[in-house]
Structure formats: C-alpha cells, structure tokens
Design an enzyme around this catalytic site. Structure first.
Site, PDB file in Angstrom:
ATOM      1  NE  ARG A   1      -4.393  -1.111   0.251  1.00 48.00           N
ATOM      2  CZ  ARG A   1      -4.642  -2.146  -0.568  1.00 48.00           C
ATOM      3  NH1 ARG A   1      -3.773  -2.513  -1.471  1.00 48.00           N
ATOM      4  NH2 ARG A   1      -5.789  -2.810  -0.482  1.00 48.00           N
TER       5      ARG A   1
ATOM      6  CD  GLU B   1      -3.323   3.203  -5.410  1.00 47.36           C
ATOM      7  OE1 GLU B   1      -4.402   2.635  -5.680  1.00 47.36           O
ATOM      8  OE2 GLU B   1      -2.340   2.608  -4.978  1.00 47.36           O
TER       9      GLU B   1
ATOM     10  CG  HIS C   1      -3.664  -0.716  -6.910  1.00 47.71           C
ATOM     11  ND1 HIS C   1      -3.999  -0.070  -5.748  1.00 47.71           N
ATOM     12  CD2 HIS C   1      -3.725  -2.044  -6.604  1.00 47.71           C
ATOM     13  CE1 HIS C   1      -4.247  -0.945  -4.792  1.00 47.71           C
ATOM     14  NE2 HIS C   1      -4.084  -2.164  -5.300  1.00 47.71           N
TER      15      HIS C   1
HETATM   16  P1  NAP Z   1      -0.928 -11.035   4.999  1.00 43.21           P
HETATM   17  O1  NAP Z   1      -0.887 -12.478   4.695  1.00 43.21           O
HETATM   18  O2  NAP Z   1      -1.690 -10.566   6.180  1.00 43.21           O
HETATM   19  O3  NAP Z   1       0.572 -10.509   5.086  1.00 43.21           O
HETATM   20  C1  NAP Z   1       0.916  -9.279   5.626  1.00 43.21           C
HETATM   21  C2  NAP Z   1       2.221  -9.436   6.356  1.00 43.21           C
HETATM   22  O4  NAP Z   1       2.604  -8.152   6.877  1.00 43.21           O
HETATM   23  C3  NAP Z   1       2.146 -10.393   7.528  1.00 43.21           C
HETATM   24  O5  NAP Z   1       3.147 -11.351   7.388  1.00 43.21           O
HETATM   25  C4  NAP Z   1       2.376  -9.528   8.765  1.00 43.21           C
HETATM   26  O6  NAP Z   1       3.184 -10.231   9.707  1.00 43.21           O
HETATM   27  C5  NAP Z   1       3.101  -8.313   8.209  1.00 43.21           C
HETATM   28  N1  NAP Z   1       2.750  -7.094   8.940  1.00 43.21           N
HETATM   29  C6  NAP Z   1       1.516  -6.612   9.192  1.00 43.21           C
HETATM   30  N2  NAP Z   1       1.582  -5.468   9.889  1.00 43.21           N
HETATM   31  C7  NAP Z   1       2.892  -5.222  10.092  1.00 43.21           C
HETATM   32  C8  NAP Z   1       3.613  -4.203  10.760  1.00 43.21           C
HETATM   33  N3  NAP Z   1       2.976  -3.203  11.384  1.00 43.21           N
HETATM   34  N4  NAP Z   1       4.950  -4.267  10.762  1.00 43.21           N
HETATM   35  C9  NAP Z   1       5.603  -5.290  10.156  1.00 43.21           C
HETATM   36  N5  NAP Z   1       4.975  -6.291   9.511  1.00 43.21           N
HETATM   37  C10 NAP Z   1       3.647  -6.262   9.489  1.00 43.21           C
HETATM   38  O7  NAP Z   1      -1.523 -10.215   3.767  1.00 43.21           O
HETATM   39  P2  NAP Z   1      -1.397 -10.524   2.212  1.00 43.21           P
HETATM   40  O8  NAP Z   1      -2.566 -11.295   1.770  1.00 43.21           O
HETATM   41  O9  NAP Z   1      -0.033 -11.045   1.917  1.00 43.21           O
HETATM   42  O10 NAP Z   1      -1.567  -9.023   1.634  1.00 43.21           O
HETATM   43  C11 NAP Z   1      -0.701  -8.006   2.067  1.00 43.21           C
HETATM   44  C12 NAP Z   1      -1.144  -6.650   1.547  1.00 43.21           C
HETATM   45  O11 NAP Z   1      -0.877  -6.536   0.164  1.00 43.21           O
HETATM   46  C13 NAP Z   1      -2.637  -6.348   1.640  1.00 43.21           C
HETATM   47  O12 NAP Z   1      -3.031  -5.945   2.927  1.00 43.21           O
HETATM   48  C14 NAP Z   1      -2.821  -5.261   0.609  1.00 43.21           C
HETATM   49  O13 NAP Z   1      -2.653  -3.986   1.222  1.00 43.21           O
HETATM   50  C15 NAP Z   1      -1.683  -5.500  -0.374  1.00 43.21           C
HETATM   51  N6  NAP Z   1      -2.187  -5.954  -1.686  1.00 43.21           N
HETATM   52  C16 NAP Z   1      -1.866  -5.241  -2.802  1.00 43.21           C
HETATM   53  C17 NAP Z   1      -2.313  -5.675  -4.024  1.00 43.21           C
HETATM   54  C18 NAP Z   1      -1.982  -4.937  -5.269  1.00 43.21           C
HETATM   55  O14 NAP Z   1      -2.740  -5.046  -6.234  1.00 43.21           O
HETATM   56  N7  NAP Z   1      -0.883  -4.214  -5.331  1.00 43.21           N
HETATM   57  C19 NAP Z   1      -3.108  -6.816  -4.131  1.00 43.21           C
HETATM   58  C20 NAP Z   1      -3.395  -7.510  -2.986  1.00 43.21           C
HETATM   59  C21 NAP Z   1      -2.924  -7.081  -1.762  1.00 43.21           C
HETATM   60  P3  NAP Z   1       3.035  -9.974  11.290  1.00 43.21           P
HETATM   61  O15 NAP Z   1       1.581 -10.036  11.587  1.00 43.21           O
HETATM   62  O16 NAP Z   1       3.862 -11.038  11.927  1.00 43.21           O
HETATM   63  O17 NAP Z   1       3.612  -8.604  11.520  1.00 43.21           O
HETATM   64  C1  8YV Z   2      -7.550  -4.465  -5.216  1.00 44.03           C
HETATM   65  C2  8YV Z   2      -5.833  -4.930  -3.617  1.00 44.03           C
HETATM   66  O1  8YV Z   2      -8.605  -5.196  -4.730  1.00 44.03           O
HETATM   67  O2  8YV Z   2      -6.765  -6.880  -2.719  1.00 44.03           O
HETATM   68  C3  8YV Z   2      -6.212  -5.799  -2.490  1.00 44.03           C
HETATM   69  O3  8YV Z   2      -5.941  -5.408  -1.352  1.00 44.03           O
HETATM   70  O4  8YV Z   2      -5.171  -3.963  -3.475  1.00 44.03           O
HETATM   71  C4  8YV Z   2      -6.279  -5.228  -4.981  1.00 44.03           C
HETATM   72  O5  8YV Z   2      -6.456  -6.562  -5.250  1.00 44.03           O
HETATM   73  C5  8YV Z   2      -7.657  -4.198  -6.620  1.00 44.03           C
HETATM   74  O6  8YV Z   2      -6.747  -3.191  -6.900  1.00 44.03           O
HETATM   75  C6  8YV Z   2      -9.027  -3.798  -7.051  1.00 44.03           C
HETATM   76  O7  8YV Z   2      -8.984  -2.640  -7.819  1.00 44.03           O
END
Ligand code: NAP
Ligand code: 8YV
Length: 315
Positions: free
Chosen positions: A232, A261, A279
């Site tokens: 993010r 964004e 994104h």
């Molecule tokens: P996840 O499995 O919950 O992984 C997040 C990781 O971050 C966990 O391992 C957690 O470990 C760590 N974390 C959380 N808060 C933290 C903090 N304050 N300091 C240090 N580490 C921290 O989530 P995910 O499914 O992999 O997704 C992660 C993120 O990717 C989403 O929340 C979203 O914002 C982003 N995302 C982006 C896209 C895109 O299109 N670019 C798509 C999907 C998701 P600990 O709990 O041990 O700290």
């Molecule tokens: C968004 C994402 O949902 O899952 C998330 O947290 O950031 C993405 O998968 C996607 O960008 C929808 O527009």
C-alpha cells in the site's frame, strides 16, 4: 416465490461481479445516488438490509448508519477502507478475498523486480527512439546471489519467495514477529534495508503502517538498492522516496501502489529510474473473477446462516 434479499453495494468495484450480484440480490447501488440522497436510501433500507458489498480499498462511511447491517463483504484482501472501530462497536462482520489473488500479485512483484534491475521500460524506449544506433544502454544489475528483503512476508510474500528462489535470490524479511521459515529475519525495517539489495514492501495499509518506509530506510538501502512497493502507498513516505531517487540515494524503484491513488507524485512521472504501474497486482480476468466469487460465496453463506468463508480478524 421467495423475495430476493436486499444488498447495498457501495461502489462499482468489478462490473462482472456487480452484474452477478444484481441477479442474485435486490441490489441498491449507493454510488449512483446523488450525495444528498444517499442517507435517505440507507434510512429506507433500515431493518430490511443486512449486508453490504464493497471494494476493500474504498468504501463509504455512510454504511455505518445502517443499524441493521451485519456483514460487509469486501472485494480485495487489504481492508484499509473499513473502519474496524465501528464494525467492532456495531458487531458487523467483515470478509475479504485472501489467497485467490496471491499468484497474480506475486507475478507483478517479480515483473517490477526485473523491470527495475534490468531497466526494461527504459530499454524499450531506447529501441523505439533509435538511441540504440548511437551506442549501448547503460548496464543493469544481476539478480543471482543478491538479497531480496521482504517487509510483510505473509500470504503474497510467500508466493513472491517461490518465484524469487529460481532467480537465485537470497531471502530476508521483516514482520512484527519471525516465522518458522529458513530465511533471515530482521527485527527492524532499517536492518532489513541495510542487508538487502532489493527491498520489497508487501505491508497492509492503515494507521499502523503509515509512512513506515522513510528516509532513514532509503539511506540504509543505499545507492545500488532497489525499492519495490506492491503493498500500500500509505506505508511509504513518498516525499522521502522522491528525494532518494532524485539524489541517487537509491538506484531505482518499482511501484504498483501510491498514497493518494490515482494521483502519482508529479516528480516521479519524469524519472527514468522508476517504473510506475497503476495498481494492477490482482488485475487479471481470472483473478478478479475469483475475488468476485469469494465476495458472493461469503454473502451466500451469510444469507444461508452458514459459517463465513474468510472473516477478517483485525490485528
Ligand atoms: P498477509 O498475509 O496478512 O501478510 C501481511 C504481512 O505483513 C504479515 O506477514 C504480517 O506479519 C506483516 N505485517 C503486518 N503489519 C505489520 C507491521 N505493522 N509491521 C511489520 N509487519 C507487518 O496479507 P497478504 O494477503 O499477503 O496481503 C498483504 C497486503 O498486500 C494487503 O493488505 C494489501 O494492502 C496489499 N495488496 C496489494 C495488491 C496490489 O494489487 N498491489 C493486491 C493484494 C494485496 P506480522 O503479523 O507477523 O507482523
Ligand atoms: C484491489 C488490492 O482489490 O486486494 C487488495 O488489497 O489492493 C487489490 O487486489 C484491486 O486493486 C481492485 O482494484
């Protein structure tokens, strides 16, 4: 014939899924109402509507005025648009769409790693502009033997690792606590940055991670370091990032996400040492469809009084 359940939909998050929802439920498209009429709609739905479908990264706080609301089914995994103080107080359950998007998002992370270290976008422009005829492009950097440091090694992070290992990258990471994994853990982001060639952020958004990646982190990453953000934009101090790129404090950056964004800091637009994506981590036909199916499956479970599939336990 049984009447359809009411469903409040806050925004136009995925046309295909919204069409499916329109067939399954008596949907109310909140985004289509003029601002002055939205609260009236919510008042009319009071006691008759118990569920909302919304994007996970953008919602409408007016939904918390619906006292009969029991479920928010989010499209997306990062639920930073949800007000968890309110959902906890009002006893509203929240679901998201984890796991089904891991592969697509991890693919984009690898694409950014390759695009930045090997200057893929610049190289394409170099050929089109016929500059190749004048001499070779500046060399990039190899991946084999370098260290990929992941901030936020969770579901998506682990898929990124599966793709990074065949490129012979070493893996290090920072989470709030270490995992039972054979990679080097650093208890602070700065220590991870100091020991990484490529620093990749996969953190969730929200208050707890706000501006965690700042000037001190870029200083530790150093002049050959590459910064990638697929988590993010709010986790990064964008002014510090712009300054780090302008002064060659770091080598390059690859970004899929931004703090505000679709607005991207103007200074980044003119820089050759940054790759900018809009994104698109989960933006494939297949993945978005799967995400929509999880939104629908959670709604179906709720209306059939079955356990929800993917409840968010906010920590
Ligand atoms: P996840 O499995 O919950 O992984 C997040 C990781 O971050 C966990 O391992 C957690 O470990 C760590 N974390 C959380 N808060 C933290 C903090 N304050 N300091 C240090 N580490 C921290 O989530 P995910 O499914 O992999 O997704 C992660 C993120 O990717 C989403 O929340 C979203 O914002 C982003 N995302 C982006 C896209 C895109 O299109 N670019 C798509 C999907 C998701 P600990 O709990 O041990 O700290
Ligand atoms: C968004 C994402 O949902 O899952 C998330 O947290 O950031 C993405 O998968 C996607 O960008 C929808 O527009």
């Amino acid at each position: 014939m049984t009447s359809k359940n009411n469903l409040l939909v806050t925004n136009y998050f995925h046309p295909e899924t919204i069409s499916k929802l329109d067939k399954l439920y008596r949907t109310h498209h909140l985004w289509e109402y003029p601002a002055s009429e939205k609260l009236n709609l919510i008042r009319k739905l009071e006691g008759k509507c118990h569920a909302v479908a919304t994007a996970s990264w953008a919602c409408d706080d007016l939904i918390y005025n619906l006292n009969s609301l029991e479920l928010i089914s989010c499209f997306g995994v990062g639920v930073d648009a949800i007000d968890f103080e309110k959902t906890n107080d009002l006893n509203i359950k929240v679901t998201n769409t984890p796991d089904v998007l891991n592969d697509s998002v991890a693919d984009i992370a690898l694409a950014l790693i390759l695009a930045t270290t090997r200057s893929i976008v610049t190289a394409d422009k170099f050929v089109r502009s016929k500059n190749w005829e004048k001499g070779p492009l500046t060399f990039g950097h190899s991946l084999a033997g370098k260290t990929l440091g992941i901030i936020g090694l969770g579901r998506i992070g682990e898929e990124i690792v599966q793709r990074a290992l065949p490129f012979k990258l070493e893996i290090a990471y920072h989470n709030r606590s270490p995992k039972d994994l054979p990679y080097t853990y650093y208890p602070t982001i700065e220590e991870l940055a100091q020991n990484s060639d490529i620093l990749l952020c996969m953190l969730p958004g929200g208050e707890k991670t706000l501006n965690m990646i700042n000037g001190a982190v870029f200083e530790k990453l150093g002049p050959n370091g590459v910064f990638i953000n697929v988590g993010r934009g709010s986790s990064v101090d964008e002014d510090a990032l712009v300054s780090a790129l302008q002064t060659n404090q770091i080598f390059s950056a690859g970004l899929d996400v931004y703090a505000n964004e679709p607005n991207v800091p103007a200074a980044l637009l003119g820089m050759d040492n940054v790759v900018l994506l809009p994104h698109i981590g989960s933006a494939t036909v297949e993945t978005r469809r799967e995400m929509g199916n999880v939104v629908i499956a959670n709604l179906e479970a709720y209306f059939e009084n079955k356990p929800l599939l993917t409840v968010v336990n906010h920590s």
